[in-house]
Structure formats: C-alpha cells, structure tokens
Design a protein around this motif. Sequence first.
Motif, PDB file in Angstrom:
ATOM      1  N   LYS A   1       0.809  -1.255   0.022  1.00 41.09           N
ATOM      2  CA  LYS A   1      -0.018  -0.050  -0.104  1.00 41.09           C
ATOM      3  C   LYS A   1       0.901   1.157  -0.024  1.00 41.09           C
ATOM      4  O   LYS A   1       0.608   2.279  -0.858  1.00 41.09           O
ATOM      5  CB  LYS A   1      -1.165  -0.075   1.251  1.00 41.09           C
ATOM      6  N   ASN A   2       1.837   1.295   0.721  1.00 37.93           N
ATOM      7  CA  ASN A   2       2.655   2.644   1.146  1.00 37.93           C
ATOM      8  C   ASN A   2       3.868   2.404   0.527  1.00 37.93           C
ATOM      9  O   ASN A   2       4.848   2.966   0.875  1.00 37.93           O
ATOM     10  CB  ASN A   2       2.605   3.033   2.344  1.00 37.93           C
ATOM     11  N   ARG A   3       4.217   1.341  -0.547  1.00 41.20           N
ATOM     12  CA  ARG A   3       5.649   1.108  -0.866  1.00 41.20           C
ATOM     13  C   ARG A   3       5.519   1.312  -2.460  1.00 41.20           C
ATOM     14  O   ARG A   3       4.434   1.345  -3.093  1.00 41.20           O
ATOM     15  CB  ARG A   3       5.987  -0.103  -0.540  1.00 41.20           C
ATOM     16  N   GLN A   4       6.655   1.625  -3.125  1.00 43.29           N
ATOM     17  CA  GLN A   4       6.812   1.638  -4.411  1.00 43.29           C
ATOM     18  C   GLN A   4       6.722   0.247  -4.993  1.00 43.29           C
ATOM     19  O   GLN A   4       7.065  -0.826  -4.486  1.00 43.29           O
ATOM     20  CB  GLN A   4       7.997   2.184  -4.852  1.00 43.29           C
TER      21      GLN A   4
ATOM     22  N   LYS B   1       2.389  -3.747  -8.204  1.00 44.04           N
ATOM     23  CA  LYS B   1       1.188  -3.026  -7.935  1.00 44.04           C
ATOM     24  C   LYS B   1       0.413  -2.916  -9.208  1.00 44.04           C
ATOM     25  O   LYS B   1      -0.104  -1.697  -9.767  1.00 44.04           O
ATOM     26  CB  LYS B   1       1.602  -1.473  -7.458  1.00 44.04           C
TER      27      LYS B   1
END
Length: 261
Positions: free
Chosen positions: A52-55, A131
């Motif tokens: 979610k909060n990662r590249q 993603k």
Amino acid sequence: MSSTNDQLFLDIFEYEDPRTQNYFLMSSPLPLFFILATYVSFIFKIGPAVMKNRQPVNLDKAMMVYNWAQIILNATIFIMGLGQIPRMSLFCSPLDQSNDPHVVTMVNLHYYYMMLKILDLLDTVFFVLRKKNNQVTFLHVYHHLMMAIFTWITVKFFAGGQVYFLGMPNLFVHVVMYFYYFLTAWDPIYKESIWWKKYITQLQLVQHCFIFLSFIIPFLNANCSYPKALLGIYLTQTTLMIYLFTDFYIKTYVKKRSKLH
C-alpha cells in the motif's frame, strides 16, 4: 450429517489412482488447499496491504528468468506429449489405469502439467508486487484457481485419457504467452504492441473452442467409456472460459477500438 459427509469423502478417495498417490502433493488435498488459500490471501489481503505505501517492486530480471523457465518447461512437456499422439483419439481416449509404460508416461506428463499450473500462480503474485492490481481480474484468478484444482483432481483420480486434448493446446499457448511476457520484461517497447496481446487472446479463444470440441465428441459418443459425468464438468468449465475470454476480448479490443473511432 457430519459422519455422512466424512463417509462420502472417504468413498470418493477409494477411486484414487494408485499410480499417483505417493507423488508430491498427491497424498491428500490439504497441501493444495493450503497453497491456494495462501495464494488467495496474499493477492487480495496480505499483498495489497504490504504494498500500500511502497513503490512497485522492480521484478524485470526475476520475471525474465521466470518466463524463460515457463517457456522451457511448457515446451518440454509439449514435445514429450507429442510422442503420445499415435495412442490418442479425439473421438475417444478412455481411461487406462494399467502400468503399461506408455500409459505411465502419460500419467507422469499429467502430473508435470499439474505442477506447472501451481507454478502459474506466481503470475498473480508478480502483479501484486508490481502494483498491477488492475490485472488481478476475476477471469485471471478464476482461471488459475480452476486449473490448479481440476488438474489435481485429474491426476488424483482420472490421469490419462481424453483430458490429453486439454493439456496439449494449453501448453502450446503458454509457450507463446510467456515468450510475449519475456519480451515485455526485456524491453518495455513491446508493451506498446497491442496487436501481440490481441492475437494471444484470440489464440486462447481458439484453444478453448478446440478443447470444447475434444470433449463434446466423446460426450456424444455412446460407445466411449470415458466418464460422461467428467466430460460434462469439463464442458461446463470450458463453456464458461469461452464466455469469459470472449467478454474480455470484446471489452478490451472491440469496444475500446470503436470508441477511438
């Protein structure tokens, strides 16, 4: 009620193929269930939460290795399967649970094919880590789950016979498909070549139509001893796959193209 269900479960397992019961993952459905439960949990819950909060993870090199492995494995089993053609008939290839060397070779090929379907689950894992969640579609997930489940059931109870005509075209399509995936990982410019993707989808549709034909012929053949109930299940699933792939093709290539014009 519980004891009745337990007895039904045990009765079904009386029909297991003795030639495959000692193979890895084949003694019980629990290992496969664990793999698929982990797969579903990761792609829908764990993976998206972790990312979610990662590249997006750069997996280009890993995917090139994975895709080449898939190309080699699918092509090898396909070539080995070609040697079985003289013993197979599109009109009726009955089950054979003998220990004839040629029959055992076919059983082993089905087992290798099943292991490939489990390996295919990594496709979705890569989508999540990169993603590319828009690619985790119902068609994609359903297809991977059903292939893993049905190939396990086939190896466990019905190895050999008519299902040969499902595996062979699928192996060929996967060689083409993973070669395309390799190219897109190797050079992003190939991602812009949409005609590649369109024709691969067309090839998948042709594949499923051929598989449907290979099951409907023995299903209508009163003299074919291959289990009609099993053919009915295969036909139902193949019909659903034809519908899903057709729907995907229309939405992706026909409607989008008409909007552009």
